[in-house]
Design a protein around this motif. Structure first.
Motif, PDB file in Angstrom:
ATOM      1  N   UNK A 105       0.831  -1.207   0.000  1.00 66.20           N
ATOM      2  CA  UNK A 105       0.000   0.000   0.000  1.00 66.20           C
ATOM      3  C   UNK A 105       0.866   1.258   0.000  1.00 66.20           C
ATOM      4  N   UNK A 106       1.948   1.222   0.775  1.00 63.85           N
ATOM      5  CA  UNK A 106       2.812   2.404   0.891  1.00 63.85           C
ATOM      6  C   UNK A 106       3.519   2.739  -0.416  1.00 63.85           C
ATOM      7  N   UNK A 107       4.094   1.736  -1.063  1.00 63.56           N
ATOM      8  CA  UNK A 107       4.777   1.994  -2.336  1.00 63.56           C
ATOM      9  C   UNK A 107       3.776   2.534  -3.352  1.00 63.56           C
ATOM     10  N   UNK A 108       2.595   1.961  -3.370  1.00 65.16           N
ATOM     11  CA  UNK A 108       1.534   2.430  -4.267  1.00 65.16           C
ATOM     12  C   UNK A 108       1.206   3.901  -4.000  1.00 65.16           C
ATOM     13  N   UNK A 109       1.162   4.264  -2.716  1.00 69.26           N
ATOM     14  CA  UNK A 109       0.809   5.640  -2.343  1.00 69.26           C
ATOM     15  C   UNK A 109       1.909   6.632  -2.692  1.00 69.26           C
ATOM     16  N   UNK A 110       3.157   6.318  -2.358  1.00 60.12           N
ATOM     17  CA  UNK A 110       4.226   7.298  -2.599  1.00 60.12           C
ATOM     18  C   UNK A 110       4.541   7.441  -4.086  1.00 60.12           C
ATOM     19  N   UNK A 111       4.170   6.442  -4.899  1.00 60.84           N
ATOM     20  CA  UNK A 111       4.341   6.545  -6.346  1.00 60.84           C
ATOM     21  C   UNK A 111       3.064   7.058  -7.029  1.00 60.84           C
ATOM     22  N   UNK A 112       2.255   7.756  -6.238  1.00 58.44           N
ATOM     23  CA  UNK A 112       1.037   8.397  -6.769  1.00 58.44           C
ATOM     24  C   UNK A 112       0.115   7.420  -7.474  1.00 58.44           C
ATOM     25  N   UNK A 113      -0.013   6.229  -6.873  1.00 63.23           N
ATOM     26  CA  UNK A 113      -0.927   5.213  -7.386  1.00 63.23           C
ATOM     27  C   UNK A 113      -0.635   4.866  -8.852  1.00 63.23           C
ATOM     28  N   UNK A 114       0.644   4.945  -9.186  1.00 56.03           N
ATOM     29  CA  UNK A 114       1.134   4.583 -10.533  1.00 56.03           C
ATOM     30  C   UNK A 114       0.401   5.337 -11.645  1.00 56.03           C
ATOM     31  N   UNK A 115       0.207   6.638 -11.417  1.00 59.87           N
ATOM     32  CA  UNK A 115      -0.493   7.446 -12.427  1.00 59.87           C
ATOM     33  C   UNK A 115       0.449   8.052 -13.471  1.00 59.87           C
ATOM     34  N   UNK A 150       3.762  10.512  18.027  1.00 58.05           N
ATOM     35  CA  UNK A 150       3.976   9.661  16.862  1.00 58.05           C
ATOM     36  C   UNK A 150       3.488  10.355  15.589  1.00 58.05           C
ATOM     37  N   UNK A 151       2.295  10.948  15.671  1.00 60.59           N
ATOM     38  CA  UNK A 151       1.730  11.617  14.500  1.00 60.59           C
ATOM     39  C   UNK A 151       2.511  12.888  14.158  1.00 60.59           C
ATOM     40  N   UNK A 152       3.036  13.563  15.164  1.00 64.09           N
ATOM     41  CA  UNK A 152       3.787  14.800  14.922  1.00 64.09           C
ATOM     42  C   UNK A 152       5.143  14.523  14.279  1.00 64.09           C
ATOM     43  N   UNK A 153       5.793  13.435  14.678  1.00 63.50           N
ATOM     44  CA  UNK A 153       7.164  13.148  14.270  1.00 63.50           C
ATOM     45  C   UNK A 153       7.239  12.491  12.889  1.00 63.50           C
ATOM     46  N   UNK A 154       6.234  11.666  12.561  1.00 59.98           N
ATOM     47  CA  UNK A 154       6.384  10.748  11.424  1.00 59.98           C
ATOM     48  C   UNK A 154       5.746  11.223  10.119  1.00 59.98           C
ATOM     49  N   UNK A 155       6.378  10.791   9.014  1.00 64.64           N
ATOM     50  CA  UNK A 155       5.847  11.056   7.678  1.00 64.64           C
ATOM     51  C   UNK A 155       4.728  10.083   7.337  1.00 64.64           C
ATOM     52  N   UNK A 156       4.847   8.888   7.883  1.00 66.22           N
ATOM     53  CA  UNK A 156       3.867   7.831   7.657  1.00 66.22           C
ATOM     54  C   UNK A 156       3.476   7.258   9.010  1.00 66.22           C
ATOM     55  N   UNK A 157       2.173   7.038   9.222  1.00 66.86           N
ATOM     56  CA  UNK A 157       1.714   6.352  10.425  1.00 66.86           C
ATOM     57  C   UNK A 157       0.907   5.130   9.997  1.00 66.86           C
ATOM     58  N   UNK A 158       1.300   3.965  10.515  1.00 64.49           N
ATOM     59  CA  UNK A 158       0.630   2.710  10.207  1.00 64.49           C
ATOM     60  C   UNK A 158      -0.075   2.209  11.463  1.00 64.49           C
ATOM     61  N   UNK A 215       2.739  15.672   9.501  1.00 59.62           N
ATOM     62  CA  UNK A 215       3.519  16.579   8.660  1.00 59.62           C
ATOM     63  C   UNK A 215       2.865  16.749   7.291  1.00 59.62           C
ATOM     64  N   UNK A 216       3.320  17.737   6.566  1.00 56.53           N
ATOM     65  CA  UNK A 216       2.876  17.939   5.188  1.00 56.53           C
ATOM     66  C   UNK A 216       3.199  16.685   4.376  1.00 56.53           C
ATOM     67  N   UNK A 217       2.276  16.270   3.540  1.00 61.70           N
ATOM     68  CA  UNK A 217       2.398  15.072   2.694  1.00 61.70           C
ATOM     69  C   UNK A 217       2.397  13.774   3.495  1.00 61.70           C
ATOM     70  N   UNK A 218       1.793  13.814   4.674  1.00 61.55           N
ATOM     71  CA  UNK A 218       1.705  12.618   5.514  1.00 61.55           C
ATOM     72  C   UNK A 218       0.823  11.542   4.897  1.00 61.55           C
ATOM     73  N   UNK A 219       1.113  10.295   5.262  1.00 65.16           N
ATOM     74  CA  UNK A 219       0.337   9.147   4.779  1.00 65.16           C
ATOM     75  C   UNK A 219      -0.144   8.336   5.978  1.00 65.16           C
TER      76      UNK A 219
END
Length: 305
Positions: free
Chosen positions: A113-123, A184-192, A214-218
């Motif tokens: 899911x993460x790779x799909x998200x950071x690669x903009x859903x392969x668009x 955790x939410x403040x520090x991280x770019x991604x939260x799972x 953060x900006x561009x968080x997932x």
């Protein structure tokens, strides 16, 4: 003893063969109720069962009332909110799960899911990499620890918050503990998310918490749908066009989330444990736990009291 495998969505053939081998080698009888379409079929099948193995099948008061001989029910998987634990206790039935058997399967899906998200859903548009990003794990159980292990291979910095896990266990698992889930939410770019659905956690992933990202968080959810406050998350994502949300549990408000084009994805159904290996592992573990219960009274994985 009669062990009933009752699965509306059947185990893989290899899993059933493994379960049968475990059960029959211990001198017990195995019965199968697969692809049943009516609860009445389950109620009839459990009448003479001493043990029950299920997947996502619901075992409630009505089932326990029908199962007069039932002594143990095992959910093949980590989650067990499909078992009425109070009813199990009232009927003197031990309820268990099989923690850890699906953990690697779920952890690998997190990164799918993460790779799909950071690669903009392969668009076709340029995306970003996971290397060097800060990954936050909300809960550090079996799945969280596997996610941490895989994250190291991606070169990510791993943080974790778990109020019930000792700090030294988090550190030994390759993650840096933080003091609060807000941190955790403040520090991280991604939260799972890897929390169960409890009175404490339901609706806890809300506007106030996720807005700290953060900006561009997932945000990744492979845990339970109930932990997300959907109206609040939707409102936040409408306000913050930088956030992404990926999940293998389709929200009730799926149609509304789909309007967030390029920032949301859900699998059609829950996919975390849907691998051949996890299916086999969980089924065989359930059979072994039942054998241990009947042989030695072992209740190591009991989830009701």
């Amino acid at each position: 003893m009669k062990v009933l495998v009752a699965t509306e969505k059947p185990f893989a053939t290899a899993a059933v063969e493994g379960i049968r081998k475990e059960v029959e080698s211990a001198g017990h009888e195995l019965a199968l109720l697969e692809k049943y379409t009516d609860k009445a079929q389950l109620l009839d099948a459990v009448k003479d069962a001493d043990a029950l193995i299920i997947r996502s099948d619901k075992v409630d008061e009505e089932v326990f009332n029908a199962a007069k001989q039932l002594k143990i029910v095992v959910r093949a998987g980590a989650g067990y909110d499909n078992i009425d634990l109070a009813a199990a206790t009232a009927h003197n039935v031990v309820a268990e799960n099989t923690p850890g058997q699906n953990a690697n399967a779920v952890a690998e899906l997190v990164f799918g899911l993460l790779v799909y998200a950071v690669r903009n859903f392969y668009n076709g548009k340029s995306g970003t990499e996971l290397k060097g990003k800060k990954l936050g794990l909300l809960a550090f159980g079996n799945v969280g620890r596997n996610v941490a292990r895989i994250a190291k291979g991606f070169g990510m910095e791993v943080y974790a918050y778990d109020a019930y896990c000792p700090l030294q266990v988090i550190e030994a698992g390759g993650a840096q503990p933080v003091a609060t889930q807000e941190d955790l939410f403040e520090v991280c770019d991604v939260v799972s998310l890897h929390i169960p659905a409890t009175e404490e956690t339901r609706q806890s992933i809300n506007y106030a918490l996720v807005s700290k990202m953060k900006k561009n968080g997932i945000l990744v959810n492979t845990a339970r749908k109930e932990v997300i406050n959907e109206p609040e998350l939707l409102k936040l994502m409408q306000e913050r066009e930088d956030l992404k949300f990926v999940t293998d549990i389709m929200p009730d408000a799926n149609a509304d989330f789909q309007l967030l084009e390029g920032r949301y994805f859900s699998t059609p159904k829950k996919m975390g444990a849907q691998t051949a290996e996890a299916n086999i592992n969980a089924g065989i573990a359930a059979a072994r736990q039942i054998n241990a219960f009947f042989k030695d009274g072992d209740t190591k994985f009991q989830v009701n009291k």
